[in-house]
Design an enzyme around this catalytic site. Structure first.
Site, PDB file in Angstrom:
ATOM      1  N   GLY A 252     -11.426   4.553   2.474  1.00 26.62           N
ATOM      2  CA  GLY A 252     -12.771   3.960   2.538  1.00 26.62           C
ATOM      3  C   GLY A 252     -13.481   4.142   3.871  1.00 26.62           C
ATOM      4  O   GLY A 252     -14.691   3.937   3.970  1.00 26.62           O
TER       5      GLY A 252
ATOM      6  N   ASP B 147       0.848  -1.194   0.000  1.00 28.21           N
ATOM      7  CA  ASP B 147       0.000   0.000   0.000  1.00 28.21           C
ATOM      8  C   ASP B 147       0.889   1.251   0.000  1.00 28.21           C
ATOM      9  O   ASP B 147       1.784   1.378   0.848  1.00 28.21           O
ATOM     10  CB  ASP B 147      -0.886  -0.054   1.266  1.00 28.21           C
ATOM     11  CG  ASP B 147      -1.955   1.009   1.281  1.00 28.21           C
ATOM     12  OD1 ASP B 147      -2.405   1.421   0.197  1.00 28.21           O
ATOM     13  OD2 ASP B 147      -2.363   1.414   2.386  1.00 28.21           O
TER      14      ASP B 147
ATOM     15  N   HIS C 130      -7.620   9.940   3.698  1.00 29.42           N
ATOM     16  CA  HIS C 130      -7.315   8.835   4.609  1.00 29.42           C
ATOM     17  C   HIS C 130      -7.734   9.217   6.028  1.00 29.42           C
ATOM     18  O   HIS C 130      -7.577  10.366   6.431  1.00 29.42           O
ATOM     19  CB  HIS C 130      -5.806   8.550   4.619  1.00 29.42           C
ATOM     20  CG  HIS C 130      -5.318   7.905   3.362  1.00 29.42           C
ATOM     21  ND1 HIS C 130      -4.313   8.431   2.593  1.00 29.42           N
ATOM     22  CD2 HIS C 130      -5.689   6.753   2.741  1.00 29.42           C
ATOM     23  CE1 HIS C 130      -4.085   7.635   1.559  1.00 29.42           C
ATOM     24  NE2 HIS C 130      -4.912   6.610   1.620  1.00 29.42           N
ATOM     25  N   GLY C 131      -8.243   8.263   6.769  1.00 33.78           N
ATOM     26  CA  GLY C 131      -8.636   8.536   8.157  1.00 33.78           C
ATOM     27  C   GLY C 131     -10.042   9.117   8.205  1.00 33.78           C
ATOM     28  O   GLY C 131     -10.810   9.004   7.242  1.00 33.78           O
TER      29      GLY C 131
HETATM   30  P1  13P Z   1      -8.662   4.667   5.589  1.00 32.38           P
HETATM   31  O1  13P Z   1      -7.629   4.512   6.651  1.00 32.38           O
HETATM   32  O2  13P Z   1      -9.258   6.022   5.565  1.00 32.38           O
HETATM   33  O3  13P Z   1      -9.699   3.602   5.648  1.00 32.38           O
HETATM   34  O4  13P Z   1      -7.905   4.529   4.194  1.00 32.38           O
HETATM   35  C1  13P Z   1      -7.222   3.345   3.893  1.00 32.38           C
HETATM   36  C2  13P Z   1      -6.422   3.481   2.664  1.00 32.38           C
HETATM   37  O5  13P Z   1      -6.780   4.155   1.734  1.00 32.38           O
HETATM   38  C3  13P Z   1      -5.147   2.753   2.599  1.00 32.38           C
HETATM   39  O6  13P Z   1      -4.439   3.039   1.456  1.00 32.38           O
END
Ligand code: 13P
Length: 287
Positions: free
Chosen positions: A209, A84, A177-178
């Site tokens: 997400g 990732d 993110h977050g």
């Molecule tokens: P979140 O931590 O907001 O769920 O995002 C996860 C993500 O996009 C990892 O690449």
């Protein structure tokens, strides 16, 4: 066996659903996600950040753990092990360690450099049968307590990167993110529709997400999103369940201090979160 994410994502794009990428941090986390995917007969992508890889003693340890777990647990649904937000160097380390999928995040480079580096990785991944995710347009998030709004990607730049032959494309459409701040304007469906039109059959990836309302998730899938990343929501569910367990004093009673018992409520909370997401994304029964 680990598989590339290519086939599962092309099927998802054609079938108008999305495959979830759930980030892993340790053995319990990984086991919970794999068991849920198997129970729901859903394909799944295990995401590993460079930080999580380091925490788990390196990418090689992660690959061997996941492969052994698939074998020992009798997991038959398709599982991709995916880096990732990889750096250029991190991508090569994961390829060497046996990952089946990688993300090269070149979004902070000038577009020419992002193109050059992505092009190089397209070649290497094609030789090895790995899937490759590229990114255009920065995805917002919290840094030093300040939440940066997501930047929308330029559809022409998306097309330029998609045409290099990547497997899937993460394009910023106002996602973060977050946790999302109260004044978040929502996803830019106008940008997503324009990108979708330019890139055709290329599966699109939605990062951040956690906390996107269900109706926006469904609309994003209808406009070509086939992979959705979830991390923070599993972390919050795990932390909350663990906190409740400790506050109830159960860790001090009987055998409650046993680490397996202490982590059990958190594991159940991760399973419930993954199940909810797979149902929302429509990947249940699609293995
Ligand atoms: P979140 O931590 O907001 O769920 O995002 C996860 C993500 O996009 C990892 O690449």
């Amino acid at each position: 066996m680990l598989v590339s994410a290519k086939e599962m994502l092309q099927k998802a794009k054609a079938g108008h659903y999305a495959v979830g990428q759930f980030n892993i941090n340790n053995l319990e986390w990984t086991k919970a996600i794999l068991q849920t995917a198997q129970e729901l007969n859903s394909p799944v992508i295990l995401g590993v950040s460079e930080g999580a890889g380091k925490y788990m003693c390196g990418f090689k340890t992660v690959t061997e753990m996941v492969k052994a777990m698939i074998d020992e647990l009798g997991i038959t649904v398709p599982v991709a092990l995916h880096l990732d937000h990889g750096t250029y160097e991190g991508c090569y380390r994961c390829i060497e360690a046996g990952f089946s999928s990688i993300m090269f995040d070149g979004s902070h480079y000038p577009i020419e450099e992002n193109v050059e580096k992505t092009k190089e990785l397209v070649k290497v991944c094609a030789e090895k049968g790995l899937s490759l995710e590229a990114e255009v347009g920065a995805i917002g998030g919290e840094e030093d307590g300040v939440i940066g709004m997501g930047e929308c990607a330029d559809p022409n730049e998306c097309k330029q990167i998609a045409d290099l032959g990547v497997t899937m494309l993460a394009a910023g459409i106002g996602n973060i993110h977050g946790k999302y701040p109260a004044n978040w304007p929502g996803l830019s469906f106008e940008t997503l529709a324009a990108i979708s039109e330019k890139v055709g059959a290329m599966p699109l990836v939605l990062h951040g997400g956690t906390g996107i309302p269900a109706d926006q998730i469904r609309k994003a899938i209808s406009l070509g999103v086939s992979k959705i990343n979830v991390n923070t929501e599993c972390q919050l569910a795990f932390a909350e369940a663990t906190r409740k367990y400790i506050e109830a004093g159960k860790d001090l009673q009987g055998k409650g201090f046993d680490p397996r018992k202490l982590l059990a409520p958190g594991v159940e909370a991760i399973k419930a979160t993954v199940k909810e997401k797979m149902e929302l994304f429509g990947s249940v029964g699609k293995a």
